[in-house]
Scaffold this motif. Structure first.
Motif: not given
Length: 681
Positions: A5-10, A64-67, A84-95
């Motif tokens: 949402r506009p103005g929200g921080t995530y 954190t980013f404000t929309m 190289g070799t990369l791993w990733h885990d536990g991605a999160l996006a939350v207000e």
């Protein structure tokens, strides 16, 4: 894709690790989209800051980013330009609800309680809301020809005015050291933690940071200027800092010196001190060299806030350079520079004022370095070269669309080479040539083919005058296409170039400096990068570090510890607004806003001097180890001390804006230096 949402921080976050990731790092980015799928008009591509590279264990990449007002969805991207070799885990996006520390609550002192005073490691910044507990009397170490600060945190249950006195240290056989300097630390406000904040809105928009900070700081009052006064107006229930700086002359008698710092309450009618701090100085049995060998280079320039420097740079260059000499730092260039003129189709030069300035600079101030005159600097970022005494670098009109960047106009080359040859022949005749480096370009866009060709052509033009002219560029990265062009590489100290690649550059006969723009902000809890940069240079073979400004202000820095948004262009046709990191570009304050006609040092400047002095310790120990080995002596103690000092720093690292990450234990620095001193003795 994630609806927003506009103005929200995530909060956006992901765990990442990598193995043998070279030529780039792993970062988390987001793209902000409108409802119709197009990118937002307001900084649509943002990142969480420093990534990971080489071989790095699981690390949280987050921000954190404000929309903006037109935001509807975001997409998350893990990006790298490396291999190289990369791993990733536990991605999160939350207000989230954004919050920052406001004030810390310390137990209040009773109004009738004694004045509380405690010595604090000068690497650590003292904040107004810190409690002050009991501690042992301070013991400081220093060699001959060395400065050493004592920092005292002072707190009272009631408002009072204190007068600080410090008697000269007295030592063996009645020896007396010079009276120490006394400074009161000033506090400046920070509105939003440091980062580079870009804004693409029109000039009349109000501009405030709305993306994630990129440091370990917080909003509030931050200690920075060292005010040259011996009186402290101490508010009730606040903690302020006092600095007492000692100096031992070269050849001072070794041994223990003692004295007392006294804090007297002004206007109390009592001659008794409100608090006394007895101290001990251990003067070592060696002295630092009479001239500084290390090159810590800070550009002397004034910014949009130059009204606080009346008379401009012409009036303030020598006072600033003189203060820098006391703090063992080096300006960027000899001023005044030669006066180049175009006469009858040829470039001429008047060296009269320059020669007098150079003698003062090299002989009296003992500065070890200067760039060639800024007239010989050629381009920055993605721009074409500037004109050379009226001659454009390429055919056609600026910005020379479609021009072959590998082919400079002969008329441009002739004018530039005439000026360069005049200067180079002159400094060779004066015996100064080995002090000069030609700074060709700042942060060139090395991924763009036309910039690659442009740099190659310009370096070839310079080396036609004399192959011995050292050409420097703050590339941050290593660019193999320029291996035959550049002589001195300005690279980042936090790991943008892998350690083995740095070693290969040096093995090829090239030189390495660390370029450090944006690293020395004032809102980091420790003065870590200022102190440690010489350690990085020593361990990884860089002969210098350079920083873009020492007195560049945009506001009155006592009232605003942050910068104004300034208009900036990084390539033809692209202009935007940017706010630089807090305190970036100024480690010296103007005296005018506080009624003084002198430049004012800072705690950061003082720790930069400490780092340069530490470097001399390390070089002296390395030389002593070599002599000891040649004489068949046991050098195990020295080798262990040197190794421990080197291990204070490592590459890759989080960068200078994260002082608590690159220096988790500030007390490790004085411990390591003490071990080096004992090994030297």
């Amino acid at each position: 894709e994630v609806p927003v949402r506009p103005g929200g921080t995530y909060l956006l976050a992901v765990w990442g690790r990598c193995r043998d990731l070279r030529d780039g790092d792993l970062r988390l980015h987001l793209h902000i989209h409108r409802a119709d799928g197009t990118l937002s008009a307001d900084s649509p591509m943002r990142g969480t800051g420093t990534g990971i590279q080489d071989t790095t264990d699981w690390t949280l990449l987050s921000g954190t980013f404000t929309m903006p007002a037109d935001a509807a969805r975001i997409s998350l991207h893990l990006t790298t330009e490396g291999q190289g070799t990369l791993w990733h885990d536990g991605a999160l996006a939350v207000e989230v609800v954004p919050a920052v520390p406001a004030t810390w609550e310390a137990r209040p002192l009773p109004q009738d309680a004694p004045l509380a005073v405690r010595p604090v490691n000068p690497l650590i910044k003292v904040f107004p809301d810190e409690p002050v507990g009991p501690s042992a009397p301070p013991v400081l170490d220093l060699a001959g020809n060395e400065y050493e600060p004592l920092q005292l945190a002072v707190r009272s249950g009631r408002a009072c005015r204190l007068r600080i006195t410090a008697e000269p240290p007295r030592g063996p056989g009645g020896a007396v050291l010079p009276p120490p300097e006394i400074h009161v630390v000033g506090y400046v406000p920070v509105d939003y933690p440091t980062n580079y904040y870009r804004d693409d809105n029109p000039e009349w928009y109000r501009k405030i940071p709305h993306t994630s900070p990129g440091c370990d700081g917080f909003p509030g009052m931050w200690p920075d200027p060292l005010l040259p006064r011996a009186e402290l107006d101490l508010p009730a229930q606040e903690t302020h800092a006092v600095w007492v700086t000692f100096f031992a002359p070269s050849g001072a008698a070794p041994g223990e010196y003692r004295g007392t710092v006294r804090l007297l309450e002004a206007g109390s009618g009592s001659s008794e001190a409100a608090a006394e701090v007895p101290y001990t100085l251990r003067v070592r049995g060696f002295s630092l060299p009479p001239t500084t060998r290390f090159k810590a280079i800070y550009d002397v320039r004034l910014g949009p806030g130059s009204a606080d420097w009346p008379g401009g740079l012409d009036a303030w260059y020598r006072p600033l350079a003189s203060l820098m000499a006391r703090y063992r730092l080096c300006p960027d260039v000899v001023r005044p520079m030669p006066r180049f003129r175009l006469e009858d189709g040829r470039v001429t030069a008047d060296f009269t004022a320059f020669d007098e300035a150079a003698r003062w600079y090299f002989d009296e101030m003992q500065f070890p370095h200067s760039y060639t005159p800024w007239d010989l600097y050629l381009f920055g970022w993605g721009h074409p070269p500037k004109t050379a005494w009226g001659e454009p670098p390429y055919p056609g009109d600026y910005p020379y669309e479609g021009a072959d960047r590998a082919r400079l106009r002969p008329e441009f080359q002739r004018m530039y080479q005439q000026a360069l040859r005049l200067f180079w022949d002159h400094v060779k005749a004066k015996g100064w040539a080995d002090r000069f480096v030609l700074y060709i370009s700042d942060e060139p866009f090395f991924r763009e083919e036309h910039i690659i060709k442009q740099m190659q052509a310009l370096c070839e033009m310079i080396h036609e005058v004399d192959p011995a002219i050292p050409v420097y560029c703050s590339t941050w990265h290593h660019v193999p296409d320029w291996d035959r062009s550049l002589d001195v590489w300005g690279i980042g100290h936090y790991g943008v170039v892998p350690v083995d690649e740095m070693a290969a550059i040096r093995a090829s006969g090239k030189r390495i400096w660390f370029t450090t723009d944006g690293q020395m902000c004032l809102d980091t809890p420790y003065c870590a990068v200022e102190r440690l940069l010489p350690y990085y240079c020593f361990r990884y073979g860089a002969e210098a570090y350079e920083f873009w400004g020492v007195a560049w202000t945009t506001y009155d820095p006592y009232r605003y510890g942050w910068h104004a948004y300034i208009s900036q262009s990084d390539k033809p046709g692209n202009r935007y607004w940017v706010r630089y990191p807090n305190g970036d570009g100024f480690l010296i304050y103007p005296g005018k806003p506080i009624g003084l006609d002198e430049p004012i040092p800072t705690v950061r400047l003082a720790q930069a001097r400490e780092g340069v002095e530490d470097y001399e310790y390390l070089v002296m120990l390395r030389e002593a180890i070599a002599r000891g080995k040649a004489a068949g002596q046991d050098v195990a103690e020295g080798e262990a001390a040197l190794r421990a000092a080197e291990e204070l720093v490592s590459i890759p690292n989080a960068g200078g804006r994260y002082s608590t990450k690159i220096l988790p234990d500030p007390d490790a620095v004085p411990r390591a230096r003490r071990a080096v001193a004992e090994a030297l003795e």
